[in-house]
Design an enzyme around this catalytic site. Structure first.
Site, PDB file in Angstrom:
ATOM      1  N   ASN A 194       0.862  -1.186   0.000  1.00  0.00           N
ATOM      2  CA  ASN A 194       0.000   0.000   0.000  1.00  0.00           C
ATOM      3  C   ASN A 194       0.894   1.229   0.000  1.00  0.00           C
ATOM      4  O   ASN A 194       2.128   1.114   0.009  1.00  0.00           O
ATOM      5  CB  ASN A 194      -0.946  -0.013   1.203  1.00  0.00           C
ATOM      6  N   ASP A 216      -3.522  -6.621   4.761  1.00  0.00           N
ATOM      7  CA  ASP A 216      -4.445  -7.597   5.343  1.00  0.00           C
ATOM      8  C   ASP A 216      -4.272  -8.974   4.705  1.00  0.00           C
ATOM      9  O   ASP A 216      -4.530  -9.994   5.327  1.00  0.00           O
ATOM     10  CB  ASP A 216      -5.898  -7.133   5.148  1.00  0.00           C
ATOM     11  N   LYS A 257      10.649 -15.511 -11.093  1.00  0.00           N
ATOM     12  CA  LYS A 257       9.843 -14.442 -11.704  1.00  0.00           C
ATOM     13  C   LYS A 257       8.837 -15.061 -12.690  1.00  0.00           C
ATOM     14  O   LYS A 257       9.231 -15.801 -13.605  1.00  0.00           O
ATOM     15  CB  LYS A 257      10.768 -13.465 -12.431  1.00  0.00           C
ATOM     16  N   PHE A 288      -3.940   2.131  14.940  1.00  0.00           N
ATOM     17  CA  PHE A 288      -4.306   3.165  13.979  1.00  0.00           C
ATOM     18  C   PHE A 288      -5.440   2.649  13.104  1.00  0.00           C
ATOM     19  O   PHE A 288      -5.505   1.460  12.808  1.00  0.00           O
ATOM     20  CB  PHE A 288      -3.099   3.527  13.086  1.00  0.00           C
ATOM     21  N   LYS A 345     -13.328  -0.622  15.891  1.00  0.00           N
ATOM     22  CA  LYS A 345     -12.006  -1.256  15.895  1.00  0.00           C
ATOM     23  C   LYS A 345     -11.447  -1.298  17.318  1.00  0.00           C
ATOM     24  O   LYS A 345     -10.879  -2.303  17.750  1.00  0.00           O
ATOM     25  CB  LYS A 345     -11.053  -0.464  14.977  1.00  0.00           C
ATOM     26  N   LYS A 401     -10.575  -4.906  18.867  1.00  0.00           N
ATOM     27  CA  LYS A 401      -9.171  -5.310  19.066  1.00  0.00           C
ATOM     28  C   LYS A 401      -8.787  -5.277  20.539  1.00  0.00           C
ATOM     29  O   LYS A 401      -7.777  -5.844  20.926  1.00  0.00           O
ATOM     30  CB  LYS A 401      -8.229  -4.380  18.286  1.00  0.00           C
TER      31      LYS A 401
END
Ligand SMILES: Cc1cc2nc3c(=O)[nH]c(=O)nc-3n(C[C@H](O)[C@H](O)[C@H](O)COP(=O)(O)O)c2cc1C
Length: 424
Positions: free
Chosen positions: A214, A283, A293, A328, A342, A346
């Site tokens: 990301n 995730d 490759k 976060f 969250k 958590k």
């Protein structure tokens, strides 16, 4: 910004100049410290005096230069006077010999004896020939100093005065001054605390040259690590792949995948008081990463089977006991509702929610707009530089941590580094 310490005196730096060819650069370091409002006194080794004259340092500092233990007209016990005067000891340049003496507690001249007697933080700027730096004796000595929380600045790589090329060049005077100020400015209210921080993205390999990831830059986590260290905490930063310089005074463990990040974070958390998990962990990962490759013609990449990655925040939170865990939530929709859910799911102490759909709060930006969500309250901060957001998060973590009885409480909110109680 001038450094002013608890009892309002300008920060006092004892500058120890040892016998490296870069000794002349200590003059620039001295001037740089003075520009920042520090008062500087100098002690020099006999070898340093062969390379630069003590009169130069005397003129620049406006103080007598400590050269000898038994022949000093200004003090009968010069090493104790200087050691007790200093808020910070700075060794620049530090020879291989001076580093070895510090690591082994040798006190056979004015510089090494004063350094052994210094109760204040010590910053060391090594400079030497590349082979001296790479010698295993020096490597072990530097590790010993790091383990004692000495801040090592540099050395840099480049062309050395001896004609060789490699690591061993004194860090720039600006870097040395900034490391000294960094240690001086530490408010120290997290002294004795151990905090593990994660930062950056993870890379989940598809094959040896491709990965899923990301856009996380790691800037937020790195800023939190720097802020925690500035408050005197012992910081372990578990970093995914980023292009950021390592924050001074922080131990960095570089990892690539979510599973490596979990292992490193769990290891560090075993002895930590708090975890701040700012990394943007993937995730999912490709279920099977190819070991070669993939070729477009023979093995078209039109579908990747995914497997779920371990949930680092949930795993760390489940094992936290009475330790502090901050997570976060980077969201583009329903920011607060998702953050509250969250937090409950958590089982952590705080969730820092940021709206990554905003330009001034997105991955890679230098600013962040966050709401800190706890089970009891929600605090929305102004959009501000990530360094200031980091400071706010560290202040919340500080408030959550129980006072550490092994450390003396600061006499004022601006107290500088705390000293361990005798025998602690
Ligand atoms: C011209 C010259 C330059 C030197 N430069 C360095 C240096 O950059 N780093 C180092 O570790 N030693 C250097 N040395 C060797 C040290 O001066 C020597 O190890 C000395 O014993 C160090 O003493 P001190 O640590 O008490 O200052 C140099 C020696 C000479 C003659």
């Amino acid at each position: 910004m001038a450094v002013t310490l608890v009892d309002s005196h300008a920060a006092r730096v004892a500058l120890f100049v040892t016998g490296g060819i870069a000794a002349y650069k200590a003059c620039e370091v001295l001037r740089g410290l003075q520009k920042e409002g520090c008062e500087v006194r100098v002690a020099m080794t006999r070898s340093a005096c062969e390379l630069v004259g003590p009169r130069t340092f005397e003129a620049l500092s406006g103080h007598h230069v400590t050269l000898d233990l038994f022949d000093d007209e200004t003090s009968p016990i010069p090493h104790i006077d200087l050691a007790e005067w200093a808020d910070l000891a700075l060794v620049a340049p530090a020879t291989a010999n001076a580093i070895a003496k510090m690591a082994h507690g040798i006190a056979d001249d004015a510089v090494s004896t004063t350094l052994l007697a210094c109760p204040c933080p010590v910053v060391v700027a090594p400079a030497m020939n590349v082979h001296m730096w790479q010698n295993l004796a020096t490597v072990a000595n530097v590790e010993t100093l790091k383990a004692r929380n000495y801040l090592i600045v540099g050395p840099e790589s480049g062309r050395l005065a001896c004609g060789e090329t490699g690591a061993g060049k004194l860090a720039s005077p600006e870097q040395i001054v900034s490391a000294a100020l960094y240690r001086l400015r530490a408010r120290g209210d997290l002294a004795g605390r151990r905090i593990v921080i994660t930062a950056g993205p993870t890379h989940e390999p598809v094959d040896p040259v491709r990965y899923l990831s990301n856009a996380s830059s790691g800037k937020m986590g790195y800023a939190i690590a720097a802020a925690a260290a500035a408050h005197g905490a012992h910081v372990t930063l578990v970093s995914g792949p980023v292009s950021l310089p390592e924050p001074a005074g922080v131990g960095v463990i570089h990892v690539t995948t979510a599973s490596e990040m979990l292992d490193a974070t769990q290891d560090a958390f075993a002895t930590a008081d708090a975890a701040i998990l700012a990394a943007a962990v993937s995730d999912y990962r490709p279920d099977k990463a190819a070991d070669h490759k993939l070729k477009k013609a023979a093995e078209p990449l039109d579908k990747i089977e995914l497997a779920e990655n371990p949930d680092i925040l949930a795993t760390i939170s489940a094992d936290r006991g009475d330790r502090i865990v901050v997570g976060f939530a980077a969201e583009t929709d329903n920011l607060l509702q998702n953050a509250r859910e969250k937090l409950a799911r958590k089982g952590c102490d705080l969730i820092v929610a940021n709206d990554v759909s905003r330009e001034d709060s997105t991955f890679g930006a230098d600013t962040n707009c966050v709401t800190i969500v706890s089970p009891h309250d929600e605090e929305t901060l102004d959009c501000m530089p990530k360094e200031q957001v980091a400071e706010a998060i560290i202040e919340r973590v500080h408030d959550l941590l129980e006072p550490d009885d092994d450390y003396l409480a600061p006499s004022s909110p601006d107290a500088t580094l705390l000293m361990p109680k005798a025998g602690a």
